[in-house]
Design a protein around this motif. Structure first.
Motif, PDB file in Angstrom:
ATOM      1  N   GLU A 125      -8.761   3.499   1.940  1.00 33.25           N
ATOM      2  CA  GLU A 125      -8.178   2.760   1.102  1.00 33.25           C
ATOM      3  C   GLU A 125      -8.745   1.322   1.105  1.00 33.25           C
ATOM      4  OE1 GLU A 125      -3.992   2.139   1.551  1.00 33.25           O
ATOM      5  OE2 GLU A 125      -4.214   1.558   3.727  1.00 33.25           O
ATOM      6  N   GLN A 126      -8.105   0.380   0.090  1.00 34.33           N
ATOM      7  CA  GLN A 126      -8.684  -0.857   0.124  1.00 34.33           C
ATOM      8  C   GLN A 126      -7.717  -1.771  -0.285  1.00 34.33           C
ATOM      9  OE1 GLN A 126     -12.008  -1.493  -2.830  1.00 34.33           O
ATOM     10  NE2 GLN A 126     -11.535  -3.571  -3.077  1.00 34.33           N
ATOM     11  N   PHE A 127      -7.254  -3.015   0.539  1.00 34.59           N
ATOM     12  CA  PHE A 127      -6.201  -3.855  -0.181  1.00 34.59           C
ATOM     13  C   PHE A 127      -6.335  -5.325   0.488  1.00 34.59           C
ATOM     14  CE2 PHE A 127      -5.118  -1.770   3.921  1.00 34.59           C
ATOM     15  CZ  PHE A 127      -4.822  -2.780   4.627  1.00 34.59           C
ATOM     16  N   LEU A 128      -5.450  -6.113  -0.616  1.00 28.79           N
ATOM     17  CA  LEU A 128      -5.627  -7.546  -0.043  1.00 28.79           C
ATOM     18  C   LEU A 128      -4.617  -7.913   0.659  1.00 28.79           C
ATOM     19  CD1 LEU A 128      -6.364  -9.120  -3.501  1.00 28.79           C
ATOM     20  CD2 LEU A 128      -7.914  -8.909  -1.668  1.00 28.79           C
ATOM     21  N   LEU A 129      -4.800  -8.762   1.684  1.00 27.30           N
ATOM     22  CA  LEU A 129      -3.898  -9.428   2.605  1.00 27.30           C
ATOM     23  C   LEU A 129      -3.938 -10.944   2.583  1.00 27.30           C
ATOM     24  CD1 LEU A 129      -3.839  -7.483   5.895  1.00 27.30           C
ATOM     25  CD2 LEU A 129      -2.094  -7.354   4.281  1.00 27.30           C
ATOM     26  N   GLY A 130      -2.828 -11.752   2.946  1.00 22.47           N
ATOM     27  CA  GLY A 130      -3.062 -12.973   3.138  1.00 22.47           C
ATOM     28  C   GLY A 130      -1.649 -13.782   2.701  1.00 22.47           C
ATOM     29  N   ARG A 131      -1.742 -15.105   2.760  1.00 21.54           N
ATOM     30  CA  ARG A 131      -0.598 -15.954   2.552  1.00 21.54           C
ATOM     31  C   ARG A 131      -0.277 -15.959   1.087  1.00 21.54           C
ATOM     32  NH1 ARG A 131      -2.842 -20.416   5.894  1.00 21.54           N
ATOM     33  NH2 ARG A 131      -3.414 -21.018   3.948  1.00 21.54           N
ATOM     34  N   ASP A 132      -1.243 -15.732   0.039  1.00 21.61           N
ATOM     35  CA  ASP A 132      -1.030 -15.747  -1.278  1.00 21.61           C
ATOM     36  C   ASP A 132       0.030 -14.829  -1.545  1.00 21.61           C
ATOM     37  OD1 ASP A 132      -2.727 -17.909  -1.818  1.00 21.61           O
ATOM     38  OD2 ASP A 132      -4.159 -16.924  -2.774  1.00 21.61           O
ATOM     39  N   GLY A 133       0.112 -13.692  -0.886  1.00 26.48           N
ATOM     40  CA  GLY A 133       1.117 -12.350  -1.237  1.00 26.48           C
ATOM     41  C   GLY A 133       2.597 -12.935  -0.915  1.00 26.48           C
ATOM     42  N   LEU A 134       2.624 -14.193  -0.176  1.00 24.59           N
ATOM     43  CA  LEU A 134       4.008 -14.529   0.094  1.00 24.59           C
ATOM     44  C   LEU A 134       4.730 -15.177  -1.142  1.00 24.59           C
ATOM     45  CD1 LEU A 134       3.696 -16.106   3.376  1.00 24.59           C
ATOM     46  CD2 LEU A 134       4.383 -13.849   3.073  1.00 24.59           C
ATOM     47  N   ALA A 135       5.949 -15.043  -1.241  1.00 20.07           N
ATOM     48  CA  ALA A 135       7.076 -15.520  -2.083  1.00 20.07           C
ATOM     49  C   ALA A 135       6.441 -17.128  -2.505  1.00 20.07           C
ATOM     50  CB  ALA A 135       8.286 -15.495  -1.839  1.00 20.07           C
ATOM     51  N   GLY A 136       6.231 -17.190  -3.757  1.00 17.60           N
ATOM     52  CA  GLY A 136       5.647 -18.676  -4.048  1.00 17.60           C
ATOM     53  C   GLY A 136       4.184 -18.452  -4.375  1.00 17.60           C
ATOM     54  N   GLY A 137       3.472 -17.759  -3.515  1.00 20.88           N
ATOM     55  CA  GLY A 137       2.002 -17.600  -3.723  1.00 20.88           C
ATOM     56  C   GLY A 137       0.940 -18.776  -3.293  1.00 20.88           C
TER      57      GLY A 137
ATOM     58  N   LEU B 266      -9.426  12.074  13.257  1.00 19.51           N
ATOM     59  CA  LEU B 266     -10.011  11.008  12.479  1.00 19.51           C
ATOM     60  C   LEU B 266      -9.703   9.603  13.211  1.00 19.51           C
ATOM     61  CD1 LEU B 266      -9.916  12.416   8.766  1.00 19.51           C
ATOM     62  CD2 LEU B 266     -11.721  12.243  10.274  1.00 19.51           C
ATOM     63  N   ILE B 267     -10.376   8.685  13.112  1.00 24.72           N
ATOM     64  CA  ILE B 267     -10.297   7.294  13.551  1.00 24.72           C
ATOM     65  C   ILE B 267     -10.128   6.541  12.376  1.00 24.72           C
ATOM     66  CG2 ILE B 267     -10.962   5.306  14.876  1.00 24.72           C
ATOM     67  CD1 ILE B 267     -12.145   7.550  17.030  1.00 24.72           C
ATOM     68  N   HIS B 268      -9.349   5.568  12.181  1.00 24.60           N
ATOM     69  CA  HIS B 268      -9.321   4.444  11.069  1.00 24.60           C
ATOM     70  C   HIS B 268      -9.906   3.223  11.543  1.00 24.60           C
ATOM     71  CE1 HIS B 268      -6.202   6.582   8.333  1.00 24.60           C
ATOM     72  NE2 HIS B 268      -7.406   7.310   8.244  1.00 24.60           N
ATOM     73  N   VAL B 269     -10.777   2.737  11.063  1.00 22.79           N
ATOM     74  CA  VAL B 269     -11.582   1.261  11.120  1.00 22.79           C
ATOM     75  C   VAL B 269     -11.294   0.228   9.929  1.00 22.79           C
ATOM     76  CG1 VAL B 269     -13.576   0.218  11.824  1.00 22.79           C
ATOM     77  CG2 VAL B 269     -13.380   2.719  12.488  1.00 22.79           C
ATOM     78  N   HIS B 270     -10.482  -0.659  10.205  1.00 24.65           N
ATOM     79  CA  HIS B 270     -10.168  -1.836   9.239  1.00 24.65           C
ATOM     80  C   HIS B 270     -11.294  -2.928   9.358  1.00 24.65           C
ATOM     81  CE1 HIS B 270      -6.645   0.264  10.468  1.00 24.65           C
ATOM     82  NE2 HIS B 270      -5.954  -0.140   9.201  1.00 24.65           N
TER      83      HIS B 270
ATOM     84  N   VAL C  79     -10.437   0.389   4.741  1.00 24.88           N
ATOM     85  CA  VAL C  79     -10.278   1.268   6.040  1.00 24.88           C
ATOM     86  C   VAL C  79     -11.123   2.347   5.738  1.00 24.88           C
ATOM     87  CG1 VAL C  79      -8.455   2.580   6.868  1.00 24.88           C
ATOM     88  CG2 VAL C  79      -7.822   0.413   5.540  1.00 24.88           C
ATOM     89  N   VAL C  80     -11.837   2.703   6.722  1.00 26.56           N
ATOM     90  CA  VAL C  80     -12.740   3.846   6.798  1.00 26.56           C
ATOM     91  C   VAL C  80     -12.440   4.649   7.858  1.00 26.56           C
ATOM     92  CG1 VAL C  80     -15.086   4.257   7.144  1.00 26.56           C
ATOM     93  CG2 VAL C  80     -14.793   2.232   6.156  1.00 26.56           C
ATOM     94  N   GLU C  81     -12.439   6.070   7.508  1.00 26.05           N
ATOM     95  CA  GLU C  81     -11.897   7.089   8.452  1.00 26.05           C
ATOM     96  C   GLU C  81     -13.266   7.582   8.836  1.00 26.05           C
ATOM     97  OE1 GLU C  81      -9.591   9.921   6.490  1.00 26.05           O
ATOM     98  OE2 GLU C  81     -11.239  10.934   5.564  1.00 26.05           O
ATOM     99  N   VAL C  82     -13.376   7.919  10.078  1.00 24.17           N
ATOM    100  CA  VAL C  82     -14.443   8.313  10.948  1.00 24.17           C
ATOM    101  C   VAL C  82     -14.155   9.570  11.917  1.00 24.17           C
ATOM    102  CG1 VAL C  82     -16.430   7.391  12.420  1.00 24.17           C
ATOM    103  CG2 VAL C  82     -15.428   5.929  11.146  1.00 24.17           C
ATOM    104  N   CYS C  83     -14.973  10.382  11.844  1.00 21.18           N
ATOM    105  CA  CYS C  83     -14.872  11.482  12.815  1.00 21.18           C
ATOM    106  C   CYS C  83     -15.933  11.348  13.915  1.00 21.18           C
ATOM    107  CB  CYS C  83     -14.761  12.864  12.257  1.00 21.18           C
ATOM    108  SG  CYS C  83     -15.148  14.239  13.394  1.00 21.18           S
ATOM    109  N   PRO C  84     -15.526  11.027  15.329  1.00 24.70           N
ATOM    110  CA  PRO C  84     -16.422  10.649  16.411  1.00 24.70           C
ATOM    111  C   PRO C  84     -17.103  12.074  16.750  1.00 24.70           C
ATOM    112  CG  PRO C  84     -13.984  10.919  17.159  1.00 24.70           C
ATOM    113  CD  PRO C  84     -13.865  10.936  15.749  1.00 24.70           C
ATOM    114  N   GLY C  85     -16.823  13.297  16.196  1.00 25.36           N
ATOM    115  CA  GLY C  85     -17.506  14.583  16.582  1.00 25.36           C
ATOM    116  C   GLY C  85     -18.740  14.789  15.758  1.00 25.36           C
ATOM    117  N   CYS C  86     -18.282  14.797  14.269  1.00 30.38           N
ATOM    118  CA  CYS C  86     -19.448  15.207  13.366  1.00 30.38           C
ATOM    119  C   CYS C  86     -20.065  14.150  12.378  1.00 30.38           C
ATOM    120  CB  CYS C  86     -19.050  16.499  12.334  1.00 30.38           C
ATOM    121  SG  CYS C  86     -17.591  15.809  11.294  1.00 30.38           S
TER     122      CYS C  86
END
Length: 154
Positions: A113-125, A61-65, A99-106
């Motif tokens: 999964e799904q998640f948040l990223l960014g500067r708001d997650g640092l200490a202090g927000g 499988l291949i993960h695509v973000h 994050v999506v998993e993909v099979c190049p064959g079939c």
């Protein structure tokens, strides 16, 4: 990734889909329907894994973000490599990653999964780290009240 938060894991949903497939209630063509855009994203931006495809068992499988967020403007909806995510997380307040998993064959594909990223997650927000929330108040008062005000502002 330091700022990763609000993680949603879709492994139970994946198991349910595979169970439906094995029981014959869902056809292979219903679950192996990756679009050409998703397959191209997997080819050029995907991260190979050691996990075998649960359908064909012949390809890894291949993960695509995929990234989404208001501050991303034209970049929203684009596929990015995993190495690009921490750099982007330091430049943008907040964005979602799918994050999506993909099979190049079939052509199997499934949301992993799904998640948040960014500067708001640092200490202090906050953007400048001064302890002030978006409304100008102190971030030390009443814990979650500044976050609620910031979310209501959106």
């Amino acid at each position: 990734m330091r700022t990763q938060r609000q993680v949603v894991d879709y492994s139970l949903r994946k198991r349910a889909v595979l169970r439906e497939l094995l029981a014959g209630r869902v056809g292979t063509y219903d679950v192996c329907d990756a679009s050409p855009y998703l397959k191209n994203a997997a080819r050029f931006h995907g991260e190979p894994t050691d996990e075998r495809c649960p359908i064909c068992r012949s390809e890894n499988l291949i993960h695509v973000h995929y990234i989404y967020g208001d501050e991303l403007k034209q970049s929203a909806g684009q596929a990015r490599t995993r190495a690009e995510l921490p750099v982007l997380a330091m430049t943008v307040r907040e964005f979602q990653v799918f994050v999506v998993e993909v099979c190049p064959g079939c052509d199997w594909n499934h949301l992993v999964e799904q998640f948040l990223l960014g500067r708001d997650g640092l200490a202090g927000g906050t953007e400048d780290g001064s302890g002030q929330d978006a409304m100008g108040g102190s971030a030390t008062t009443s814990g979650s009240a500044p976050r609620r005000r910031r979310e209501a502002q959106r």
